[in-house]
Design a protein around this motif. Structure first.
Motif, PDB file in Angstrom:
ATOM      1  N   VAL A 150       4.392  23.655   9.838  1.00 41.29           N
ATOM      2  CA  VAL A 150       4.191  22.225  10.041  1.00 41.29           C
ATOM      3  C   VAL A 150       5.235  21.468   9.222  1.00 41.29           C
ATOM      4  N   GLU A 151       5.657  20.344   9.756  1.00 45.81           N
ATOM      5  CA  GLU A 151       6.610  19.510   9.018  1.00 45.81           C
ATOM      6  C   GLU A 151       5.869  18.825   7.882  1.00 45.81           C
ATOM      7  N   VAL A 152       6.417  18.966   6.668  1.00 44.17           N
ATOM      8  CA  VAL A 152       5.782  18.385   5.489  1.00 44.17           C
ATOM      9  C   VAL A 152       6.652  17.337   4.815  1.00 44.17           C
ATOM     10  N   GLY A 153       7.860  17.136   5.334  1.00 41.93           N
ATOM     11  CA  GLY A 153       8.716  16.113   4.752  1.00 41.93           C
ATOM     12  C   GLY A 153      10.107  16.108   5.345  1.00 41.93           C
ATOM     13  N   ARG A 154      10.789  15.016   5.083  1.00 45.61           N
ATOM     14  CA  ARG A 154      12.178  14.862   5.511  1.00 45.61           C
ATOM     15  C   ARG A 154      12.913  14.153   4.391  1.00 45.61           C
ATOM     16  N   MET A 155      14.065  14.700   4.051  1.00 46.99           N
ATOM     17  CA  MET A 155      14.899  14.080   3.028  1.00 46.99           C
ATOM     18  C   MET A 155      16.145  13.563   3.731  1.00 46.99           C
ATOM     19  N   PRO A 156      16.243  12.239   3.874  1.00 44.27           N
ATOM     20  CA  PRO A 156      17.366  11.673   4.636  1.00 44.27           C
ATOM     21  C   PRO A 156      18.696  11.728   3.897  1.00 44.27           C
ATOM     22  N   SER A 157      19.734  12.070   4.643  1.00 45.01           N
ATOM     23  CA  SER A 157      21.129  12.016   4.179  1.00 45.01           C
ATOM     24  C   SER A 157      21.349  12.677   2.819  1.00 45.01           C
ATOM     25  N   VAL A 158      20.793  13.861   2.623  1.00 41.24           N
ATOM     26  CA  VAL A 158      20.968  14.553   1.344  1.00 41.24           C
ATOM     27  C   VAL A 158      22.170  15.488   1.328  1.00 41.24           C
ATOM     28  N   GLY A 159      22.748  15.760   2.502  1.00 41.02           N
ATOM     29  CA  GLY A 159      23.919  16.629   2.567  1.00 41.02           C
ATOM     30  C   GLY A 159      25.048  15.959   3.327  1.00 41.02           C
ATOM     31  N   TYR A 160      26.266  16.244   2.909  1.00 39.43           N
ATOM     32  CA  TYR A 160      27.443  15.733   3.612  1.00 39.43           C
ATOM     33  C   TYR A 160      28.375  16.913   3.836  1.00 39.43           C
ATOM     34  N   LYS A 161      28.606  17.223   5.090  1.00 40.09           N
ATOM     35  CA  LYS A 161      29.411  18.389   5.425  1.00 40.09           C
ATOM     36  C   LYS A 161      30.098  18.155   6.758  1.00 40.09           C
ATOM     37  N   ASN A 162      31.320  18.630   6.865  1.00 44.96           N
ATOM     38  CA  ASN A 162      32.089  18.512   8.111  1.00 44.96           C
ATOM     39  C   ASN A 162      32.140  17.065   8.615  1.00 44.96           C
ATOM     40  N   GLY A 163      32.259  16.131   7.673  1.00 46.41           N
ATOM     41  CA  GLY A 163      32.409  14.729   8.034  1.00 46.41           C
ATOM     42  C   GLY A 163      31.156  14.039   8.525  1.00 46.41           C
ATOM     43  N   GLN A 164      30.002  14.628   8.276  1.00 40.22           N
ATOM     44  CA  GLN A 164      28.761  13.984   8.726  1.00 40.22           C
ATOM     45  C   GLN A 164      27.641  14.168   7.710  1.00 40.22           C
ATOM     46  N   TRP A 165      26.758  13.197   7.687  1.00 42.81           N
ATOM     47  CA  TRP A 165      25.590  13.263   6.820  1.00 42.81           C
ATOM     48  C   TRP A 165      24.509  14.073   7.507  1.00 42.81           C
ATOM     49  N   ALA A 166      23.733  14.768   6.689  1.00 39.98           N
ATOM     50  CA  ALA A 166      22.648  15.588   7.226  1.00 39.98           C
ATOM     51  C   ALA A 166      21.372  15.349   6.443  1.00 39.98           C
ATOM     52  N   ASP A 167      20.275  15.309   7.195  1.00 41.19           N
ATOM     53  CA  ASP A 167      18.936  15.279   6.608  1.00 41.19           C
ATOM     54  C   ASP A 167      18.490  16.723   6.414  1.00 41.19           C
ATOM     55  N   THR A 168      17.472  16.922   5.608  1.00 40.97           N
ATOM     56  CA  THR A 168      16.778  18.200   5.622  1.00 40.97           C
ATOM     57  C   THR A 168      15.330  17.932   6.003  1.00 40.97           C
ATOM     58  N   VAL A 169      14.849  18.761   6.900  1.00 39.36           N
ATOM     59  CA  VAL A 169      13.464  18.717   7.343  1.00 39.36           C
ATOM     60  C   VAL A 169      12.757  19.874   6.651  1.00 39.36           C
ATOM     61  N   LEU A 170      11.690  19.565   5.958  1.00 36.67           N
ATOM     62  CA  LEU A 170      10.927  20.581   5.242  1.00 36.67           C
ATOM     63  C   LEU A 170       9.727  20.977   6.083  1.00 36.67           C
ATOM     64  N   MET A 171       9.614  22.272   6.343  1.00 39.22           N
ATOM     65  CA  MET A 171       8.479  22.801   7.098  1.00 39.22           C
ATOM     66  C   MET A 171       7.832  23.892   6.262  1.00 39.22           C
ATOM     67  N   GLN A 172       6.543  24.119   6.493  1.00 43.18           N
ATOM     68  CA  GLN A 172       5.805  25.048   5.645  1.00 43.18           C
ATOM     69  C   GLN A 172       4.755  25.781   6.454  1.00 43.18           C
ATOM     70  N   ALA A 173       4.593  27.070   6.138  1.00 42.44           N
ATOM     71  CA  ALA A 173       3.521  27.879   6.717  1.00 42.44           C
ATOM     72  C   ALA A 173       2.704  28.465   5.583  1.00 42.44           C
ATOM     73  N   ASP A 174       1.391  28.312   5.701  1.00 41.22           N
ATOM     74  CA  ASP A 174       0.470  28.879   4.722  1.00 41.22           C
ATOM     75  C   ASP A 174       0.011  30.233   5.251  1.00 41.22           C
ATOM     76  N   LEU A 175       0.352  31.298   4.544  1.00 41.49           N
ATOM     77  CA  LEU A 175      -0.025  32.641   4.992  1.00 41.49           C
ATOM     78  C   LEU A 175      -1.481  32.971   4.709  1.00 41.49           C
ATOM     79  N   ARG A 176      -2.133  32.143   3.903  1.00 39.69           N
ATOM     80  CA  ARG A 176      -3.547  32.341   3.589  1.00 39.69           C
ATOM     81  C   ARG A 176      -4.281  31.006   3.749  1.00 39.69           C
ATOM     82  N   PRO A 177      -4.349  30.495   4.953  1.00 39.15           N
ATOM     83  CA  PRO A 177      -4.931  29.158   5.134  1.00 39.15           C
ATOM     84  C   PRO A 177      -6.401  29.050   4.737  1.00 39.15           C
ATOM     85  N   ASP A 178      -7.108  30.178   4.610  1.00 44.62           N
ATOM     86  CA  ASP A 178      -8.530  30.122   4.266  1.00 44.62           C
ATOM     87  C   ASP A 178      -8.809  30.417   2.811  1.00 44.62           C
ATOM     88  N   GLY A 179      -7.782  30.526   2.004  1.00 43.11           N
ATOM     89  CA  GLY A 179      -8.111  30.866   0.636  1.00 43.11           C
ATOM     90  C   GLY A 179      -6.940  30.887  -0.206  1.00 43.11           C
TER      91      GLY A 179
END
Length: 179
Positions: A150-179
């Motif tokens: 699931v998407e848990v966050g977005r960090m806008p314009s944190v990287g600059y590479k090849n002449g363009q700004w990039a966001d990072t999208v943070l996604m997370q999976a819980d391997l033990r969702p019940d405990g």
């Protein structure tokens, strides 16, 4: 008999030291031609050989082959260096451009998650680059969502590479969702 490249799903296996050269070549393409990684200088074959050799139950490194050729790889790395993060890891997946769209990414990510289930690892995080300000899902976002992240966050314009700004999208999976 040769596998039809359009439908090939590949063989998934643990990476071996002799895979380092092909892994380095695949990754170098992403380094030099995309924003998928914020690495700006391709690591050496030796770097990748060391990563492969240091893999283990909670830090798997897998490759996907089609007709005996490594066409993709995925690995788990520590999420952050601090001890409190010891039950959280970060996944990385890279597919050779000519093998895109054949299901290798799904097989690799599922393989990583299966390897981690039953270990001490609880959380798997994906840090995915996307063009700054874009709200379109990248193939990596779609892949991770399909496998339970699931998407848990977005960090806008944190990287600059090849002449363009990039966001990072943070996604997370819980391997033990019940405990």
């Amino acid at each position: 008999m040769t596998t039809d490249p359009a439908t090939a799903t590949g063989v998934l296996r643990p990476a071996a030291p002799e895979d380092a050269e092909r892994v380095a070549a695949i990754f170098a393409g992403y380094v030099l031609q995309s924003i998928a990684t914020f690495v700006e200088e391709p690591p050496s074959d030796e770097y990748w050989r060391d990563r492969i050799v240091s893999a283990g139950p909670t830090r798997p490194f897998l490759v996907a082959e089609i007709d005996g050729e490594v066409e993709g790889f995925a690995f788990i790395a520590p999420f952050r260096p601090h001890a409190a993060y010891r039950y959280t890891v970060e996944d990385s997946i890279y597919i050779a451009p000519e093998a895109a769209g054949r299901g290798l990414g799904s097989r690799l990510l599922a393989g990583l998650l299966d390897t981690l289930r039953g270990t001490e690892i609880r959380q798997v995080v994906a840090v995915i680059a996307a063009l700054a300000g874009s709200r379109h899902d990248t193939p990596s976002i779609v892949l991770h969502r399909r496998l339970g992240f699931v998407e848990v966050g977005r960090m806008p314009s944190v990287g600059y590479k090849n002449g363009q700004w990039a966001d990072t999208v943070l996604m997370q999976a819980d391997l033990r969702p019940d405990g």
